[in-house]
Design an enzyme around this catalytic site. Structure first.
Site, PDB file in Angstrom:
ATOM      1  N   GLY A  12      23.664  33.115  12.927  1.00  9.86           N
ATOM      2  CA  GLY A  12      24.432  34.349  13.032  1.00  9.86           C
ATOM      3  C   GLY A  12      25.108  34.830  11.760  1.00  9.86           C
ATOM      4  O   GLY A  12      26.023  35.659  11.806  1.00  9.86           O
ATOM      5  N   LYS A  65       8.291  37.283  30.034  1.00  4.69           N
ATOM      6  CA  LYS A  65       8.985  38.066  28.999  1.00  4.69           C
ATOM      7  C   LYS A  65       9.345  39.466  29.502  1.00  4.69           C
ATOM      8  O   LYS A  65      10.434  39.968  29.228  1.00  4.69           O
ATOM      9  CB  LYS A  65       8.098  38.172  27.748  1.00  4.69           C
ATOM     10  CG  LYS A  65       8.805  38.924  26.618  1.00  4.69           C
ATOM     11  CD  LYS A  65       7.868  39.330  25.499  1.00  4.69           C
ATOM     12  CE  LYS A  65       7.478  38.151  24.684  1.00  4.69           C
ATOM     13  NZ  LYS A  65       7.877  38.292  23.263  1.00  4.69           N
ATOM     14  N   ARG A  91      11.969  35.610  18.736  1.00  4.70           N
ATOM     15  CA  ARG A  91      10.920  36.001  19.683  1.00  4.70           C
ATOM     16  C   ARG A  91      10.299  37.316  19.260  1.00  4.70           C
ATOM     17  O   ARG A  91      11.000  38.167  18.707  1.00  4.70           O
ATOM     18  CB  ARG A  91      11.517  36.222  21.078  1.00  4.70           C
ATOM     19  CG  ARG A  91      11.885  34.947  21.739  1.00  4.70           C
ATOM     20  CD  ARG A  91      12.610  35.166  23.050  1.00  4.70           C
ATOM     21  NE  ARG A  91      13.074  33.869  23.473  1.00  4.70           N
ATOM     22  CZ  ARG A  91      12.334  33.006  24.163  1.00  4.70           C
ATOM     23  NH1 ARG A  91      11.137  33.335  24.573  1.00  4.70           N
ATOM     24  NH2 ARG A  91      12.798  31.815  24.460  1.00  4.70           N
ATOM     25  N   ILE A  93       9.063  40.977  20.062  1.00  5.29           N
ATOM     26  CA  ILE A  93       9.535  41.999  21.013  1.00  5.29           C
ATOM     27  C   ILE A  93       8.322  42.538  21.767  1.00  5.29           C
ATOM     28  O   ILE A  93       7.316  42.919  21.162  1.00  5.29           O
ATOM     29  CB  ILE A  93      10.248  43.137  20.257  1.00  5.29           C
ATOM     30  CG1 ILE A  93      11.440  42.599  19.447  1.00  5.29           C
ATOM     31  CG2 ILE A  93      10.694  44.235  21.210  1.00  5.29           C
ATOM     32  CD1 ILE A  93      12.577  42.032  20.243  1.00  5.29           C
ATOM     33  N   ASN A 107      14.289  44.670  11.400  1.00  5.91           N
ATOM     34  CA  ASN A 107      14.331  43.214  11.222  1.00  5.91           C
ATOM     35  C   ASN A 107      14.529  42.890   9.748  1.00  5.91           C
ATOM     36  O   ASN A 107      14.208  43.705   8.873  1.00  5.91           O
ATOM     37  CB  ASN A 107      13.022  42.582  11.707  1.00  5.91           C
ATOM     38  CG  ASN A 107      13.066  41.060  11.686  1.00  5.91           C
ATOM     39  OD1 ASN A 107      14.097  40.452  12.001  1.00  5.91           O
ATOM     40  ND2 ASN A 107      11.975  40.422  11.306  1.00  5.91           N
ATOM     41  N   HIS A 109      13.470  39.831   6.995  1.00  4.34           N
ATOM     42  CA  HIS A 109      12.574  38.675   6.854  1.00  4.34           C
ATOM     43  C   HIS A 109      12.720  38.104   5.448  1.00  4.34           C
ATOM     44  O   HIS A 109      12.726  38.859   4.471  1.00  4.34           O
ATOM     45  CB  HIS A 109      11.126  39.097   7.129  1.00  4.34           C
ATOM     46  CG  HIS A 109      10.195  37.932   7.106  1.00  4.34           C
ATOM     47  ND1 HIS A 109      10.103  37.037   8.156  1.00  4.34           N
ATOM     48  CD2 HIS A 109       9.346  37.479   6.155  1.00  4.34           C
ATOM     49  CE1 HIS A 109       9.227  36.097   7.844  1.00  4.34           C
ATOM     50  NE2 HIS A 109       8.748  36.334   6.633  1.00  4.34           N
TER      51      HIS A 109
HETATM   52  C1  GRF Z   1      17.434  34.918   8.183  1.00  2.00           C
HETATM   53  O1  GRF Z   1      16.975  34.181   7.088  1.00  2.00           O
HETATM   54  C2  GRF Z   1      16.464  36.037   8.488  1.00  2.00           C
HETATM   55  O2  GRF Z   1      15.769  36.474   7.362  1.00  2.00           O
HETATM   56  C3  GRF Z   1      15.502  35.405   9.451  1.00  2.00           C
HETATM   57  O3  GRF Z   1      16.292  34.537  10.226  1.00  2.00           O
HETATM   58  C4  GRF Z   1      17.412  34.106   9.462  1.00  2.00           C
HETATM   59  C5  GRF Z   1      18.631  34.328  10.309  1.00  2.00           C
HETATM   60  O4  GRF Z   1      19.773  33.729   9.772  1.00  2.00           O
HETATM   61  N1  GRF Z   1      14.820  36.429  10.214  1.00  2.00           N
HETATM   62  P1  GRF Z   1      21.202  34.001  10.464  1.00  2.00           P
HETATM   63  O5  GRF Z   1      21.095  33.557  11.920  1.00  2.00           O
HETATM   64  O6  GRF Z   1      21.509  35.453  10.336  1.00  2.00           O
HETATM   65  O7  GRF Z   1      22.176  33.132   9.701  1.00  2.00           O
END
Ligand code: GRF
Length: 192
Positions: A12, A65, A91, A93, A107, A109
């Site tokens: 989080g 789902k 997950r 979507i 999102n 990544h």
């Molecule tokens: C992040 O590195 C994000 O890029 C990936 O999941 C991780 C989440 O980290 N999709 P957090 O739960 O926000 O600390």
């Protein structure tokens, strides 16, 4: 005012940044709901601490789902949510949420997509001997990290980088870039 939900399954830290960046009274973007498929995760605790409504569910309590996504959709509608920011939601979507929220699910990544999609993107980059990686903010579609990119930041990989050191630099960039890009888009885009 436009409302958003953050979906998270784990630590989080990106959720925490959205909480901080939407705190100002009168902000055009309001964090109305946190959704989690891991009721015991730290992200849920952070949301509760901040007084944000939480919908945390156990996926195994639903037949499939589509059923739990219908449950999520009901909550999103009850909170008048217009945008979804995935932040470590582990997950894909499904169509139940994608159709009503097309072009409104974002999102983050930890790679320069299309390189290293999926899990452990930072480890994948190290294992491949890449010299450069980064962070991508993108729209979400039905694929795994395949939606249109919105913003990217590049991060050089040093010879002596470890999973830990590189993860730390990547997360620092995510924490700056993701709320800035996502909240800017949300504040600027008027949805009827
Ligand atoms: C992040 O590195 C994000 O890029 C990936 O999941 C991780 C989440 O980290 N999709 P957090 O739960 O926000 O600390």
């Amino acid at each position: 005012m436009t409302t958003l939900a953050v979906f998270a399954s784990g630590h989080g830290s990106n959720l925490q940044r959205f909480i901080e960046e939407t705190r100002a009274p009168g902000d055009e973007a309001r964090l109305a709901l946190v959704v989690s498929d891991q009721p015991g995760c730290r992200a849920v605790a952070l949301a509760r601490q901040a007084g944000i409504p939480v919908f945390a569910f156990d996926p195994s309590a639903y037949p499939d789902k589509a059923a739990f996504e219908r449950g999520i959709l009901r909550e999103l509608r009850a909170h008048d949510v217009r945008w979804i920011a995935l932040a470590g939601y582990m997950r894909l979507i499904g169509p139940t949420l994608l159709e009503p929220f097309r072009e409104r699910i974002l999102n983050v990544h930890p790679s320069l997509l299309p390189d290293f999609p999926g899990k452990d993107a930072i480890g994948q980059a190290l294992d491949a001997g890449a010299r450069m990686t980064g962070v991508t903010i993108h729209y979400v579609d039905e694929g795994m990290d395949t939606g249109t990119p919105i913003a990217q930041a590049r991060i050089a990989i040093a010879d002596d980088d470890t999973l830990e050191s590189l993860s730390e630099r990547i997360h620092t960039v995510e924490h700056r870039l993701y709320p800035a890009v996502a909240l800017n888009l949300i504040r600027e885009t008027k949805i009827p």
